[in-house]
Structures are given as structure tokens and as C-alpha cells.
Scaffold this active site. Structure first.
Site, PDB file in Angstrom:
ATOM      1  N   ASP A 106       0.844  -1.204   0.000  1.00 26.08           N
ATOM      2  CA  ASP A 106       0.000   0.000   0.000  1.00 26.08           C
ATOM      3  C   ASP A 106       0.874   1.247   0.000  1.00 26.08           C
ATOM      4  O   ASP A 106       2.037   1.200   0.410  1.00 26.08           O
ATOM      5  CB  ASP A 106      -0.890   0.034   1.260  1.00 26.08           C
ATOM      6  CG  ASP A 106      -1.868  -1.115   1.295  1.00 26.08           C
ATOM      7  OD1 ASP A 106      -2.155  -1.681   0.224  1.00 26.08           O
ATOM      8  OD2 ASP A 106      -2.327  -1.449   2.402  1.00 26.08           O
TER       9      ASP A 106
HETATM   10  N1  URA Z   1      -1.244  -5.913   3.797  1.00 21.38           N
HETATM   11  C1  URA Z   1      -1.713  -4.652   3.854  1.00 21.38           C
HETATM   12  O1  URA Z   1      -2.735  -4.390   4.448  1.00 21.38           O
HETATM   13  N2  URA Z   1      -1.003  -3.690   3.212  1.00 21.38           N
HETATM   14  C2  URA Z   1       0.151  -3.917   2.561  1.00 21.38           C
HETATM   15  O2  URA Z   1       0.752  -2.999   2.023  1.00 21.38           O
HETATM   16  C3  URA Z   1       0.630  -5.238   2.535  1.00 21.38           C
HETATM   17  C4  URA Z   1      -0.099  -6.220   3.165  1.00 21.38           C
END
Ligand code: URA
Length: 245
Positions: A106
Site C-alpha cells: 500500500d
Molecule cells: N497488507 C496490507 O494491508 N497492506 C500492505 O501494504 C501489505 C499487506
């Protein structure tokens, strides 16, 4: 099949310099092919057969590039984006048009992201069938309990048709804000955040520290990257070979 490349492209692909820089250097006689000086930038090189050297140093041609990036918060895990800077935008490479992130983190997540142009290895690392371990360090609002550990281990539901695969939750500290390591073998959208939400908690900081047994280099600060070492690449290839695909 034998692969032929122009000498200037061969050298610039290997990040020796820009196409125009290497042309100048070739004309100045700094490049040998099979120990014989070659001053023609358009000379065809038989990749992995001819020995190319620059200032006496042998330059092996690598078709595939592999980088380890410590992704900082704020970059998007994509090749291009209309609004935001991407993880590829910060990689300086003559092959940057071919590069892509192996999986997604993310925008606000930090940590280990492999960047490559090797589609086959990426596919193997990302295929859910292959159950590749990804380890995250997280700070979570609220006390993480043994019940949470057990719920994660038995396969928690995050509102999808199937529950998540069993996940290992290691509690480092449990308080108003808890710290954990979480190992998952999938890569569902916002998976870690949704898993904690399912037990009534909120992830306030997330960082991937390991993938497929490859640990994030502690020397890399957020935004830093480096090429994978031969041993690291061997390791990734071995791990994916043992898997089903
Ligand atoms: N899980 C999440 O919620 N975000 C990420 O960036 C990776 C795994």
C-alpha cells in the site's frame, strides 16, 4: 537462439553509461571484444558468447535485473501513476521501462519490495498456489491477545468467500499500541489491515521485513535500493523451484 546486440546497447543496458556516453567511450577505444579493441558502437555482440570489456573490466550481460527496495511511505507500487510517484520512478536504470514491482505494498506501507523485469520469477513469487511467506512488522492500535494469535492461526475471515490461510502472529509487545510480526502466505488487497480489522484493531504502521526468506537489508534506508546479490537471487530461484509451479 543466439542473441545479438549492438555494442552500445549492450553497455548501456548494463548501466555503464547512457547510450551517447558509451558511444563516445567506444570510439575512444575503451572497449574490447574478445580482447580486441572495437571502436564501432554498432558492432554486433553475441550475448554470453563474446567477451566484452570496458577499461579492462569484463562486463557480463544480464538480461534480468533484480533490485531490493526499502519502499518509503508515499510511493505507489505500480509502474506508472497519473497522480503519484511510483516505486519505479526512483530506480535509476537504463532498463527502467521494463521494470515492475513484484507485488504491491500500500502507499503508506514501507519495506521490502523486489523490483525486476523477470516476469517468470515474479509470477512464481506471487502465485497464491506457491504459498510464499511474507513477513510484516506492524504497530497496531489496541492489545493483541492470544485469542488473536489463535484466530489468525485458524484462518480468519476478512469478508471474502474463503477465509485467509493460517497466519503466524508473533506478539512483540501488547499494550495500548501493540507490536507484532505477522507471516502470511497470500497477498490479498490490504490483507494485513483487514485481518486486524476483523479482530477489532487498526494497523497504524506497516512494514514488510521479509519475502520468500529474503530479509530486508538493514542498511537500506527508506527510499534506498540495491541490486540483489547472486546468493539472494539463487535463494529466490531455489525457493520458487521447490514450489508447485
Ligand atoms: N497488507 C496490507 O494491508 N497492506 C500492505 O501494504 C501489505 C499487506
Amino acid at each position: 537462439m543466439e542473441k545479438l546486440l549492438r555494442l552500445d546497447k549492450y553497455l548501456s543496458d548494463m548501466d555503464i553509461g547512457s547510450r551517447s556516453q558509451v558511444r563516445t567511450w567506444i570510439r575512444k577505444g575503451r572497449v574490447n571484444i574478445n580482447s580486441i579493441s572495437c571502436k564501432k558502437p554498432d558492432q554486433k555482440v553475441r550475448v554470453n558468447k563474446d567477451e566484452v570489456s570496458f577499461d579492462g573490466q569484463i562486463i557480463i550481460y544480464e538480461e534480468f535485473l533484480y533490485y531490493m527496495l526499502n519502499k518509503p511511505a508515499g510511493l505507489v507500487s505500480a509502474t506508472t501513476d497519473n497522480r503519484d510517484k511510483t516505486v519505479i520512478d526512483i530506480i535509476e536504470s537504463t532498463k527502467s521501462k521494463e521494470l515492475f514491482p513484484v507485488g504491491r505494498l500500500d502507499k503508506d506501507t514501507e519495506g521490502l519490495l523486489i523490483i525486476s523485469n523477470d516476469g517468470e520469477l515474479a509470477h512464481k513469487l506471487l502465485s497464491p498456489k506457491n504459498k510464499v511467506d511474507k513477513v510484516y512488522y506492524a504497530k497496531v492500535n489496541g492489545r493483541v491477545t492470544n485469542e488473536d494469535v489463535e484466530a489468525f492461526l485458524s484462518g480468519i475471515s476478512i469478508g471474502e468467500p474463503k477465509p485467509c490461510l493460517p497466519a503466524k502472529l508473533e506478539v512483540l509487545s501488547s499494550d495500548d499500541i501493540s507490536q507484532v510480526y505477522l507471516t502470511i502466505q497470500e497477498g490479498k488487497f490490504h490483507q494485513v489491515k483487514r485481518m486486524f480489522k476483523a479482530v477489532g484493531k487498526e494497523v497504524i504502521y506497516l512494514k514488510r521485513v521479509s519475502m520468500a526468506g529474503l530479509d530486508l537489508d538493514p542498511l537500506l534506508k527508506p527510499g534506498d535500493y540495491r541490486r540483489l546479490t547472486e546468493d539472494e537471487l539463487e535463494h529466490l530461484k531455489k525457493v520458487t523451484l521447490q514450489k508447485k509451479e
